[in-house]
Design an enzyme around this catalytic site. Structure first.
Site, short mmCIF file in Angstrom:
data_model
loop_
_atom_site.label_atom_id
_atom_site.label_comp_id
_atom_site.label_asym_id
_atom_site.label_seq_id
_atom_site.Cartn_x
_atom_site.Cartn_y
_atom_site.Cartn_z
N VAL A 19 0.90 -1.60 0.17
CA VAL A 19 -0.24 -0.15 0.42
C VAL A 19 1.31 1.29 -0.22
O VAL A 19 1.77 0.90 0.28
CB VAL A 19 -0.97 -0.23 1.62
N CYS A 20 -0.11 2.41 -0.17
CA CYS A 20 0.73 3.66 -0.05
C CYS A 20 1.74 3.54 1.40
O CYS A 20 1.00 3.49 1.93
CB CYS A 20 -0.41 4.78 -0.92
N PRO A 21 2.74 4.52 1.83
CA PRO A 21 3.55 4.55 0.47
C PRO A 21 5.06 4.11 -0.63
O PRO A 21 5.58 4.34 -1.56
CB PRO A 21 4.29 5.79 1.25
N VAL A 22 4.73 2.55 -0.05
CA VAL A 22 5.42 2.23 -0.20
C VAL A 22 5.69 0.56 -1.95
O VAL A 22 6.11 1.39 -2.51
CB VAL A 22 5.36 -0.12 0.33
N THR A 23 4.11 1.53 -2.61
CA THR A 23 4.52 1.52 -4.34
C THR A 23 4.42 2.12 -4.75
O THR A 23 5.43 1.77 -5.28
CB THR A 23 2.35 1.70 -4.34
#
Ligand code: SF4
Ligand code: SF4
Ligand code: SF4
Lengths: 86, 319
Positions: A19-23
């Protein structure tokens, strides 16, 4: 830019599981591994990732070449690193 | 001071506290921004005359609680030296709130800070039938909750598609949150990737770019402007800059989020011209002053009178 990579890809990354911000981070890291002009295949989820990742790719000068909606509802993008630079 | 004129104090931004003869002093902030020097001075005043803390209100305001009646004048003077003014309460135009908008936020569709200042200069403190709140938010993400204001202003991007630049990659179709864009029946990305056209020079958007593209792939794109929510995602994402956007303002009228909750009404389409935004704001303020009953919020007035007259007047103003 030549067409040497048309049809082929140089690396693949799947960000459907994060999920964001890992994306954003995973995408950035994957692109950093490549040379300008090489193509990354990116698998990402519908909703927020597909709505937001492409514009950050554009902001950073990478060019989305194609988009494909997969049967499971995820998207497959091909992205040319630095492809927006003249 | 033997008799305390609470109404006058409240009008001047001093809110009565539970503690006798203490007031929570509401300071004026426009668009959520204060200069560092102002912040320092507020801190000093809070230490010297308050209890050493400030309170942040829900609408970007700053309050300094525990100001004694006898200190009010000197506090005002010390604040004024650093350009800090006291705010207002009661049946008036209140603080104009704003997010940082396009000057700072990458999602911003419109400038917000200067607009908030302009609105403040025009309307702040004006006497109204009841409180009147104005909020400006830079884009559809709506961080500043435009529609809960009596007058809400929200940035939007009106997208326009230039056929000649499009490579029919399908990205805009994928990013659009409301399905307003579609490519023609040919399954857009089945089989060979669409790189052929996209690898030309970066397309320019000169007038000549309206010509038909010279390849056989999905070759038409449809845009349903009725569905569009002006988020600008197509514009921001399109790798070929085939989508160009014009920033504009979406206005909403009669919102409230207090005792009663009501979303502001969207009575007119996107307004591109800032002058017209101000004209529309004038119309709304005047309408409420003329038709609102004392103690009645703008949204209530519109429920009572219907919104048609206001809508007509607004349409006239933005023509
Ligand atoms: S409303 Fe939009 S422009 Fe304003 S802060 Fe939120 S995301 Fe940024
Ligand atoms: S993203 Fe741009 S290039 Fe791709 S299909 Fe949409 S308008 Fe055409
Ligand atoms: S502005 Fe947003 S809602 Fe309108 S077409 Fe573009 S992506 Fe879709």
């Amino acid at each position: 830019m030549s067409d040497q990579n048309a049809g082929g890809v140089d690396a693949r990354v799947d960000i459907t599981g994060v999920v964001c911000p890992v994306t954003f981070v995973k995408t950035k890291v994957a692109l950093e591994e490549l040379e300008d002009g090489q193509v990354l295949e990116l698998r990402l989820s519908a909703g927020e990732p597909i709505q937001n990742i492409p514009r950050s790719l554009k902001d950073e000068g990478h060019k989305v070449l194609s988009v494909r909606l997969l049967d499971d509802g995820a998207y497959l993008l091909t992205v040319r690193k630095g492809g927006l630079a003249v | 001071m033997s008799e305390i004129d609470y109404a006058a104090l409240k009008k001047g931004g001093f809110m009565r506290q539970v503690q006798k003869d203490k007031f929570s002093m509401r300071l004026k902030v426009i668009g959520g921004q204060l200069q560092a020097e102002q912040v320092f001075r507020i801190a000093e005043v809070a230490k010297k005359y308050g209890r050493g803390y400030i309170h942040l209100t829900s609408r970007q305001g700053v309050e300094v609680p525990f100001i004694s009646v006898g200190d009010i004048e000197v506090v005002k003077k010390e604040l004024a030296e650093a350009g800090v003014k006291v705010s207002v309460c009661g049946p008036r135009v209140r603080t104009v709130t704003a997010c940082q908008g396009s000057a700072v936020c990458p999602s911003g569709a419109v400038e917000t800070t200067a607009l908030a200042e302009e609105l403040d200069a025009r309307y702040f403190g004006k006497q109204m039938p009841h409180k009147f709140k104005i909020g400006v938010t830079g884009c559809r993400n709506n961080c500043l909750k435009a529609e809960e204001n009596d007058l809400g202003i929200k940035g939007g991007i009106f997208p326009e598609w230039k056929a000649g630049a499009c490579t029919f990659c399908g990205l805009c179709v994928a990013v659009c949150p409301v399905g307003a864009i579609a490519l023609d029946a040919v399954a857009p990305n089945a089989g060979a990737p669409n790189v052929l056209a996209s690898d030309k020079e970066k397309p320019s958007l000169e007038k000549s770019s309206f010509e038909k593209p010279s390849f056989e792939k999905p070759s038409s794109l449809s845009f349903d402007s009725g569905k569009c929510v002006y988020c600008g995602k197509c514009v921001r994402s399109c790798p070929s800059s085939a989508w160009q956007g014009r920033g504009g303002y979406l206005l909403s009228f009669g919102g409230m989020f207090g005792n009663e909750i009501k979303e502001g009404l969207r009575l007119i389409p996107l307004v591109f011209d800032r002058e017209k935004v101000l004209k529309a704001a004038d119309v709304a303020v005047r309408f409420y002053q003329e038709h609102g009953k004392a103690g009645e919020r703008f949204g209530r007035t519109l429920m009572r009178t219907g919104a048609d007259d206001l809508k007509r007047a607004l349409e006239e103003a933005i023509r």
